[in-house]
Scaffold this active site. Sequence first.
Site, PDB file in Angstrom:
ATOM      1  N   CYS A 147       0.834  -1.207   0.000  1.00  0.00           N
ATOM      2  CA  CYS A 147       0.000   0.000   0.000  1.00  0.00           C
ATOM      3  C   CYS A 147       0.864   1.251   0.000  1.00  0.00           C
ATOM      4  CB  CYS A 147      -0.930   0.010   1.215  1.00  0.00           C
ATOM      5  SG  CYS A 147      -2.049  -1.397   1.310  1.00  0.00           S
ATOM      6  N   SER A 153      -1.400  10.775  -5.008  1.00  0.00           N
ATOM      7  CA  SER A 153       0.054  10.591  -5.114  1.00  0.00           C
ATOM      8  C   SER A 153       0.352   9.244  -5.732  1.00  0.00           C
ATOM      9  CB  SER A 153       0.727  10.713  -3.743  1.00  0.00           C
ATOM     10  OG  SER A 153       0.323   9.684  -2.868  1.00  0.00           O
ATOM     11  N   GLU A 386       4.607  -0.220 -10.299  1.00  0.00           N
ATOM     12  CA  GLU A 386       5.972  -0.317  -9.744  1.00  0.00           C
ATOM     13  C   GLU A 386       6.853   0.841 -10.218  1.00  0.00           C
ATOM     14  OE1 GLU A 386       5.603  -2.231  -7.523  1.00  0.00           O
ATOM     15  OE2 GLU A 386       5.704  -4.366  -7.930  1.00  0.00           O
TER      16      GLU A 386
END
Length: 404
Positions: A147, A153, A386
């Site tokens: 998380c 963001s 990622e």
Amino acid sequence: QLNCYRLSYWLICTVCFLFVVLFVASYGLTDEQKEFQKVAFDFAANEMSPHMAEWDQKEIFPVETMRKAAQLGFGGIYVQPDVGGSGLSRLDTSIIFEALSTGCTSTTAYMSIHNMCVWMIDTFGNKEQREKFCPDLCSMEKFASYCLTEPGSGSDAASLLTSAQRKGDNYILNGSKAFISGGGDTDVYVVMCRTGSKGPKGISCLVVEKGTPGLSFGKKENKVGWNSQPTRAVIFEDCVVPVANRLGEEGQGFNIAMKGLNGGRINIASCSLGAAHASVQLARDHLLVRKQFGDTLSNNQFLQFKLAEMATKLVASRLLVREAATALQENRPSAVSLCSMAKLFATDECFDICNQALQMHGGYGYLKDYAVQQYVRDIRVHQILEGTNEVMRMIISRNLLTEP
């Protein structure tokens, strides 16, 4: 005579193709690495591939299949053995995820995130935390979610707003996380939150367990791909988390998150390799049987050249990913840049490979009866998560410009 020549030529090309795609996948590996690569390929073919389409269409989270994978040591691949992990290297991990991803990219990608979470607890947790969380996660009796991303963001992770106010022996957690793989179905949430001032130095890492009062989840997202793993928002409303569940010290969370993501980028790039590997094989098989203008597509030189380019891109991507995995394992100064390069190059090139394989199928490639379209849908998000590939370019260029 001409047809015999063409057949002989294509048989030679097929042998060369199989050598490039299949042999090169194991080229340079130790006997041990070849063995667990074979185990992973077999598991993908027997336990994942036959169910891939159903998991996608019915949005099934294949818990029992993943637990079978964990019995082979795939639940905590690069976690230390004393808490149930396999203790393998980053290169070993890449080899395994590439092989598993040929069976179901979406499921393997979740497994890679789960492995990253367990590694973070194993690496940054204390003895009590490691012993409490890691064994059940390595066996996949319990599942983990990472998380970091929030509605406001994404790429700018250091600006996250989820806050944790310390009160005695607890933190009071408030905020929300977005696009969380496994959200709502998993048991352990590795959460980056703000315990201090603005910026990366004010971020800490908490492990939040499912069932904690104040923890809730948003609706299940309706995604283009990755449908064998649920994705939801994770919401914290005065969620009480023990200080004992903090990984490391206050202010170390951003560093923990980034170190986790370096490995996560190798993992997701490896999943891309598997999807591309499977797609190249599917394209080859289709070219051999599909006829147009009185001949099989395998005799079309343009398509032969395209297939050759696809195989070349796959092997080049694999070499870069494995070099980055080795650099990360050895903690080389170049590791961060190489992980970013591998993620950027492999996810871009492998998506192009899958997309070209779909194109080679023509209209059939757009039907859900054909697996190639699922690889395209599942692999597309690898260029986003990622760390987006735009952020990968920023990391690589920044390191180049600041080198002495």
